[in-house]
Design a protein around this motif. Structure first.
Motif: not given
Length: 427
Positions: A76-78, A252-257, A281-285
């Motif tokens: 998941p992302y934060r 355990p997750y992907v941090p995002v700005l 961006v989230l989907e392509r990652s």
């Protein structure tokens, strides 16, 4: 005694000064990301699944993320969300006008500024020039260039009983003497940017207050600055992301700005929160890491977003305009924004998550709701929650003079917010 030495706040002042437009803000963020080892990726290129920091730029928006070495396709992302734009006066397509021996610049009102705050100020111009080949050049005239002059009280004796400004007639700034000539402004700005005026075929330009940020108060406990709404949050989110990236592969997750443009006029653009940029961006990652459609849904289901935007501190001269049981104070730490009609996206679970982050960071926090008789504004929070199905909580720093050319906050609060966002991204 403040727990902060205000290093963060002083850096915020430098960040704001370097970012007189959304395009400059994005360039400043990109410069700092690159210095920290992040690399820019293009939306038109294929993306790889390598770990590390990456970012995408689109106009006045930037999405940056850090992929830990152990990230799975469905990790998941934060997300920390913010916006780069601020209310101001923006230059029209045919900018040169004037009358009665004055040269003026034709402007349009962007967003919902406190218009009177732009009167009798020394203003600069900043933004981007678009060249014939499609490339862009940033330009910033960060010295007194323009002025929206008020009418003298001798010619309007009732002005102190109530100032009424016509947005078309009364806001066109002066920038010289003589007769207006078509093309003068763009020729001048092309020279400032070091490009031939004949190559400039488009522009996105705006005014800004050239007075630098300043510490106020007996003990310097206040910060006055332009564009705190919402570069304060962009700067805090960037600090949090860089801190998260510095932890390496343990997350355990992907941090995002995610810092968007055009929030002040509804976010409806390709670089706004209502556009597809964050979702793409989230989907392509996910797919770059070998993930499937199912992995994308799993990742988004576990994702949480903190939407950070400034809010209202209680104004001592207008306390009756605030909710009587919720009085956020400057210097009291970040605010949790709530609205049952979903003008803010905060619900109980998000409130608990951010409260836990503040507790881990050792910073205080406060609650904000609007007076029932005064409808509140909104943020990118509800947009992000609804568009992407992401659990979202709305937070911010309490300020005075929101949407003025120059806003005011406690000098401690930017550091408090950055510490809380860091705890959110690094837990």
């Amino acid at each position: 005694m403040s727990p902060f030495d205000h290093t963060h706040t002083d850096d915020l002042a430098a960040f704001v000064t370097a970012s007189p437009s959304p395009y400059h803000a994005v360039a400043t963020v990109a410069e700092r990301l690159t210095a920290a080892g992040f690399r820019q990726v293009s939306e038109t290129d294929a993306w790889d699944g390598e770990s590390g920091g990456k970012f995408v730029l689109r106009g006045g928006a930037v999405i940056a993320w850090f992929v830990p070495g152990g990230a799975l396709p469905y990790s998941p992302y934060r997300v920390v969300g913010a916006h780069t734009d601020s209310p101001n006066l923006r230059v029209k397509p045919r900018p040169d006008l004037g009358a009665h021996g004055w040269r003026q610049v034709a402007v349009e009102v962007y967003g919902g500024p406190l218009i009177n705050s732009w009167l009798d100020r020394d203003l600069g111009l900043a933004g981007r020039l678009v060249l014939r080949d499609g490339s862009t050049r940033l330009v910033s005239v960060d010295r007194p260039l323009l002025r929206v002059a008020q009418l003298a009280i001798h010619l309007d004796r009732s002005v102190n009983d109530g100032l009424t400004l016509d947005k078309q007639r009364h806001l066109q700034p002066l920038w010289g003497l003589g007769e207006a000539q078509d093309g003068d402004l763009i020729v001048f700005l092309a020279e400032e940017a070091g490009v031939p005026a004949t190559e400039v075929t488009g522009w996105d330009l705006m005014t800004h207050d050239v007075q630098p940020p300043a510490r106020l108060g007996r003990d310097g406990e206040l910060l006055a600055a332009p564009r705190l709404d919402n570069l304060l949050s962009v700067h805090a989110g960037l600090a949090a992301l860089l801190a998260a990236a510095a932890t390496g592969d343990a997350l355990p997750y992907v941090p995002v700005l995610a810092a968007f443009d055009h929030e002040e006029n509804g976010s409806e653009s390709d670089s706004g929160a209502r556009g597809p940029l964050l979702g793409n961006v989230l989907e392509r990652s996910v797919h770059a890491r070998g993930g499937s459609y199912e992995d994308r849904l799993r990742a988004l289901a576990g994702t949480v977003c903190v939407s950070s935007d400034v809010g209202h501190a209680v104004h001592p001269n207008y306390a009756e305009r605030h909710d009587p049981t919720h009085h956020p104070k400057a210097g009291g730490g970040p605010i949790l924004k709530a609205n049952v009609n979903q003008r803010y996206a905060t619900e109980g679970t998000g409130r608990a998550l951010f409260a836990a982050a503040c507790e881990r960071a050792g910073v205080p926090f406060q609650h904000f709701v609007s007076n029932n008789t005064i409808p509140c504004g909104t943020t990118i929070g509800p947009i992000t929650a609804a568009r992407h199905g992401i659990a979202t909580v709305d937070v911010g720093v309490p300020i005075l003079s929101m949407h003025s050319a120059r806003e005011l906050c406690a000098a401690d609060d930017p550091g408090y917010l950055a510490a809380a966002l860091t705890a959110f991204l690094t837990d």
